[in-house]
Scaffold this active site. Structure first.
Site, PDB file in Angstrom:
ATOM      1  N   ASP A  10      39.187  45.199  39.804  1.00 42.02           N
ATOM      2  CA  ASP A  10      38.289  45.488  38.684  1.00 42.02           C
ATOM      3  C   ASP A  10      38.925  46.597  37.850  1.00 42.02           C
ATOM      4  OD1 ASP A  10      36.626  43.716  39.908  1.00 42.02           O
ATOM      5  OD2 ASP A  10      35.052  45.146  40.407  1.00 42.02           O
ATOM      6  N   ASP A 129      25.545  35.556  38.251  1.00 42.36           N
ATOM      7  CA  ASP A 129      25.243  36.896  38.759  1.00 42.36           C
ATOM      8  C   ASP A 129      23.739  36.992  38.945  1.00 42.36           C
ATOM      9  OD1 ASP A 129      27.946  37.431  38.535  1.00 42.36           O
ATOM     10  OD2 ASP A 129      27.754  38.270  36.532  1.00 42.36           O
TER      11      ASP A 129
END
Length: 244
Positions: A10, A129
């Site tokens: 990330d 998500d």
């Protein structure tokens, strides 16, 4: 068939980080994205999951840096974060990545998402998500901040559009090292014939073995992030535990 592991990189402001539950400001730095990705490649990864968090949160991008990283890797890359129009999609695919992961766009712009799926097929995965709200699984958009509607309605629509793969994240689990949401994964697998990649909550080798137990139901892979960076186990240990 064995479970595919996708170690995560990330990226915020040019640096590899991990967030807790996707919250901006909760990041812990881990150095350069290039070094992180190459380390996973050297440890035996077949795929690396790279997320541009600045693009996901709508506050800039690390596009050129990530294109360089993808170019240096010999393994496949799943690229995610802020891909929500033709320009960002084409730039992501131009890096040579194996596939891209659409998130917010699938919720906010379903017609565009359907066109992207029709045009690029297997190159497109959709990130679902999810957070449990009042007993119902709801989707989260833009960097997990906005509401995105009912999971099952969106999944049915994307299936109809021909989506080839889903990356399923329980937002309440991500970066927390509290274990994956196996029930959610099993329910998504039951609702679609497309392969599912699990994300969020993995903290132990046993968690990965539990996810591997869902391979027959349709789980293809698992993204692993914080547990690796925190030293809970090594990637070679994890790969050995889940190899068919």
């Amino acid at each position: 068939m064995s479970l595919v592991l996708l170690p995560a990189v990330d990226v915020v402001n040019g640096e590899a980080v991990r967030l807790v539950q996707g919250e901006a400001g909760s990041e812990t730095g881990y150095g350069s994205p290039r070094d992180a990705a190459l380390a996973w490649q050297n440890d035996g990864a077949e795929w690396v999951h790279i997320v541009d968090l600045d693009a996901a949160f709508g506050r800039g991008s690390n596009r050129e840096l990530l294109a360089d990283v993808v170019g240096e890797l010999d393994v496949q890359v799943e690229l995610s974060g802020g891909i929500r129009d033709d320009a960002s999609l084409e730039a992501a695919l131009a890096t040579g990545c194996g596939r891209v992961n659409l998130g917010t766009a699938a919720i906010e712009n379903p017609e565009w998402c359907a066109r992207a799926i029709a045009k690029y097929g297997e190159k497109i995965a959709v990130g679902l998500d999810v957070r449990l709200v009042d007993g119902e699984y709801q989707l989260r958009g833009r960097g997990w901040v906005t509401e995105g509607g009912n999971l099952w309605e969106t999944l049915a629509r994307l299936d109809k559009d021909g989506c080839s793969r889903y990356v399923v994240t329980d937002v309440s689990k991500d970066g927390t090292l509290t274990g994956p949401n196996l029930e959610l994964l099993a329910q998504v697998c039951a609702a679609t014939d497309a392969p599912v990649v699990a994300s969020g909550g993995v903290s132990t080798i046993d968690d990965l073995r539990a996810i591997a137990g869902l391979v027959d139901q349709g789980v293809e892979g698992s993204i692993v992030g914080k547990a690796l960076y925190a030293g809970r186990f090594t990637l070679p240990e994890a790969l050995a535990a889940v190899s068919g």
